[in-house]
Design an enzyme around this catalytic site. Structure first.
Site, mmCIF file in Angstrom:
data_model
loop_
_atom_site.group_PDB
_atom_site.id
_atom_site.type_symbol
_atom_site.label_atom_id
_atom_site.label_comp_id
_atom_site.label_asym_id
_atom_site.label_seq_id
_atom_site.Cartn_x
_atom_site.Cartn_y
_atom_site.Cartn_z
ATOM 1 N N SER A 151 0.805 -1.226 0.000
ATOM 2 C CA SER A 151 0.000 0.000 0.000
ATOM 3 C C SER A 151 0.837 1.276 0.000
ATOM 4 C CB SER A 151 -0.936 -0.001 1.210
ATOM 5 O OG SER A 151 -0.192 -0.072 2.405
ATOM 6 N N HIS B 37 -2.579 7.779 -6.157
ATOM 7 C CA HIS B 37 -1.204 7.773 -6.676
ATOM 8 C C HIS B 37 -1.112 7.244 -8.110
ATOM 9 C CE1 HIS B 37 0.114 9.296 -2.910
ATOM 10 N NE2 HIS B 37 -0.566 8.345 -2.285
ATOM 11 N N TYR C 261 4.447 2.107 -7.036
ATOM 12 C CA TYR C 261 3.175 1.743 -6.391
ATOM 13 C C TYR C 261 1.994 2.306 -7.192
ATOM 14 C CZ TYR C 261 -0.702 2.500 -3.128
ATOM 15 O OH TYR C 261 -1.946 2.573 -2.562
HETATM 16 P P1 NAI Z 1 -2.391 -2.031 4.473
HETATM 17 O O1 NAI Z 1 -0.959 -2.113 4.031
HETATM 18 O O2 NAI Z 1 -2.683 -1.641 5.861
HETATM 19 O O3 NAI Z 1 -3.099 -3.421 4.171
HETATM 20 C C1 NAI Z 1 -2.811 -4.209 3.054
HETATM 21 C C2 NAI Z 1 -3.065 -5.657 3.433
HETATM 22 O O4 NAI Z 1 -2.776 -6.457 2.286
HETATM 23 C C3 NAI Z 1 -2.154 -6.151 4.567
HETATM 24 O O5 NAI Z 1 -2.921 -6.699 5.614
HETATM 25 C C4 NAI Z 1 -1.263 -7.186 3.907
HETATM 26 O O6 NAI Z 1 -0.924 -8.281 4.760
HETATM 27 C C5 NAI Z 1 -2.106 -7.629 2.731
HETATM 28 N N1 NAI Z 1 -1.281 -8.160 1.649
HETATM 29 C C6 NAI Z 1 -0.163 -7.598 1.126
HETATM 30 N N2 NAI Z 1 0.346 -8.399 0.172
HETATM 31 C C7 NAI Z 1 -0.463 -9.485 0.108
HETATM 32 C C8 NAI Z 1 -0.431 -10.669 -0.669
HETATM 33 N N3 NAI Z 1 0.533 -10.897 -1.563
HETATM 34 N N4 NAI Z 1 -1.402 -11.574 -0.483
HETATM 35 C C9 NAI Z 1 -2.391 -11.362 0.440
HETATM 36 N N5 NAI Z 1 -2.465 -10.256 1.211
HETATM 37 C C10 NAI Z 1 -1.504 -9.326 1.046
HETATM 38 O O7 NAI Z 1 -3.092 -1.029 3.436
HETATM 39 P P2 NAI Z 1 -4.474 -0.259 3.619
HETATM 40 O O8 NAI Z 1 -4.214 1.125 4.026
HETATM 41 O O9 NAI Z 1 -5.408 -1.087 4.389
HETATM 42 O O10 NAI Z 1 -4.963 -0.185 2.099
HETATM 43 C C11 NAI Z 1 -5.759 -1.197 1.531
HETATM 44 C C12 NAI Z 1 -5.774 -1.026 0.018
HETATM 45 O O11 NAI Z 1 -6.269 0.250 -0.316
HETATM 46 C C13 NAI Z 1 -4.399 -1.150 -0.634
HETATM 47 O O12 NAI Z 1 -4.550 -1.781 -1.875
HETATM 48 C C14 NAI Z 1 -3.979 0.296 -0.832
HETATM 49 O O13 NAI Z 1 -3.072 0.423 -1.910
HETATM 50 C C15 NAI Z 1 -5.309 0.951 -1.115
HETATM 51 N N6 NAI Z 1 -5.343 2.354 -0.744
HETATM 52 C C16 NAI Z 1 -5.431 2.711 0.576
HETATM 53 C C17 NAI Z 1 -5.501 4.029 0.936
HETATM 54 C C18 NAI Z 1 -5.720 4.444 2.357
HETATM 55 O O14 NAI Z 1 -5.909 5.634 2.580
HETATM 56 N N7 NAI Z 1 -5.698 3.533 3.330
HETATM 57 C C19 NAI Z 1 -5.422 5.094 -0.089
HETATM 58 C C20 NAI Z 1 -5.336 4.593 -1.442
HETATM 59 C C21 NAI Z 1 -5.311 3.268 -1.744
HETATM 60 C C1 15L Z 2 -2.271 5.462 -0.541
HETATM 61 O O1 15L Z 2 -2.410 4.969 -1.669
HETATM 62 C C2 15L Z 2 -1.721 4.680 0.586
HETATM 63 O O2 15L Z 2 -2.071 3.321 0.510
HETATM 64 C C3 15L Z 2 -2.124 5.243 1.920
HETATM 65 O O3 15L Z 2 -1.340 4.638 2.944
HETATM 66 C C4 15L Z 2 -1.959 6.752 1.977
HETATM 67 O O4 15L Z 2 -0.608 7.077 1.841
HETATM 68 C C5 15L Z 2 -2.757 7.389 0.857
HETATM 69 O O5 15L Z 2 -2.478 6.792 -0.401
HETATM 70 C C6 15L Z 2 -2.536 8.894 0.732
HETATM 71 O O6 15L Z 2 -2.228 9.365 -0.359
HETATM 72 O O7 15L Z 2 -2.704 9.587 1.735
#
Ligand code: NAI
Ligand code: 15L
Length: 269
Positions: A73, A111, A138
């Site tokens: 992420s 992003h 990413y």
């Molecule tokens: P996070 O990093 O907290 O969670 C990602 C989860 O995916 C983790 O629990 C990890 O163990 C799991 N994971 C990673 N690689 C894996 C694999 N090969 N197989 C199975 N599981 C796997 O990220 P978060 O913040 O929860 O984000 C979730 C999704 O939303 C991500 O795809 C991220 O790119 C996207 N995103 C999140 C944002 C946010 O503000 N939290 C903003 C933009 C996008």
């Molecule tokens: C993302 O895509 C990331 O997964 C999250 O951790 C934040 O950095 C978010 O964008 C952001 O732009 O704030």
């Protein structure tokens, strides 16, 4: 589309997955959880890698829809991004196609278009069809995810809503986030709308709350039935007092992707 009931949530152990595990059951969903690492307090969650094709195929079998959050992420090395976000997302789509799952709601990111300049007062908001301008490897993997979704709709009839999430956390923590923040409650509203809207084909939406300082257009999200309830503005005075106003000479403040735009690449890349 019949309202989905059983939904596979990938990335269920992560930050957003944990928030959504708490909020989505109230909409009537029966969540099946999947992550590389165990999901706290949920022994029946599936612990597997997206690259374990057999485990993934079994995980999608019988579900009505998938919310795909799993992956790296943040910026990382190309090898890690390739494995988790590009190959892993491909395997998810293949599993969905093979098992006849018709709807995926996929976590894209700001992003994917992070180099897009933020609008100044009076400028139009960033449209959802703005060209891809990834700010990181990413972000590039999120461009791949969006194009993969388009391919699987055009070629295989698998529908996707690609949600370009801004920043979904309990509270905004920077001045930039005042513009791109999505409250967890609005996140759940948007995922619910994306799961239940009719005939989405492949639709790209911006994922944020109805922020006073919004930078991007929410029209395509609202067209799905999304009605955001929150606004970051109550956090503005405190964040600006702590961090100052956005600096017009700093690209990390003037581009949508924030510091991802200016951070150095991660070695080895
Ligand atoms: P996070 O990093 O907290 O969670 C990602 C989860 O995916 C983790 O629990 C990890 O163990 C799991 N994971 C990673 N690689 C894996 C694999 N090969 N197989 C199975 N599981 C796997 O990220 P978060 O913040 O929860 O984000 C979730 C999704 O939303 C991500 O795809 C991220 O790119 C996207 N995103 C999140 C944002 C946010 O503000 N939290 C903003 C933009 C996008
Ligand atoms: C993302 O895509 C990331 O997964 C999250 O951790 C934040 O950095 C978010 O964008 C952001 O732009 O704030």
């Amino acid at each position: 589309m019949t309202a989905p009931r059983t939904v596979l949530l990938t990335g269920a152990a992560g930050g957003l997955g944990t928030l959504m595990r708490g909020l989505l059951p109230a909409y009537g969903y029966d969540l099946r959880l999947f992550d590389l690492v165990p999901v706290d307090g949920t022994p029946d969650a599936i612990t597997a890698d997206l690259n374990d094709r057999e485990a993934l195929r079994e995980a999608v079998r019988g579900v009505d829809a998938v919310i795909h959050l799993a992956g790296i992420s943040l910026e990382s090395t190309f090898d890690r991004i390739l494995r988790a976000n590009i190959e892993g997302t491909y395997h998810l789509y293949e599993a969905a196609r093979e098992e006849g799952v018709r709807r995926i709601v996929s976590a894209s990111s700001n992003h994917a278009v992070g180099h897009t300049p933020r609008p100044l007062p009076g400028d139009p908001l960033i449209p959802v069809d703005t060209p891809h301008r990834p700010d990181t490897l990413y972000g590039l993997s999120k461009c791949f995810g969006e194009d993969l979704a388009q391919l699987y709709w055009d070629k295989h009839g698998v529908e996707t809503v690609s949600v370009r999430i801004g920043s979904c956390f309990p509270e905004p923590t920077s001045v930039r986030m005042l513009s791109v923040w999505m409250s967890p409650g609005d996140g759940a509203r948007l995922f619910h709308a994306a799961l239940t809207a009719e005939a989405v084909g492949h639709t790209v939406v911006h994922g944020s709350s109805a922020n006073t300082r919004l930078w991007w257009d929410l029209t395509s999200a609202r067209a799905l039935g999304y009605a955001p309830q929150d606004d970051s503005e109550p956090y503005a005075a405190k964040l600006i007092a702590e961090h100052g106003e956005l600096d017009p000479d700093n690209p990390a403040h003037t581009r949508l992707g924030g510091h991802f735009v200016t951070d150095p690449p991660i070695w080895p890349h």
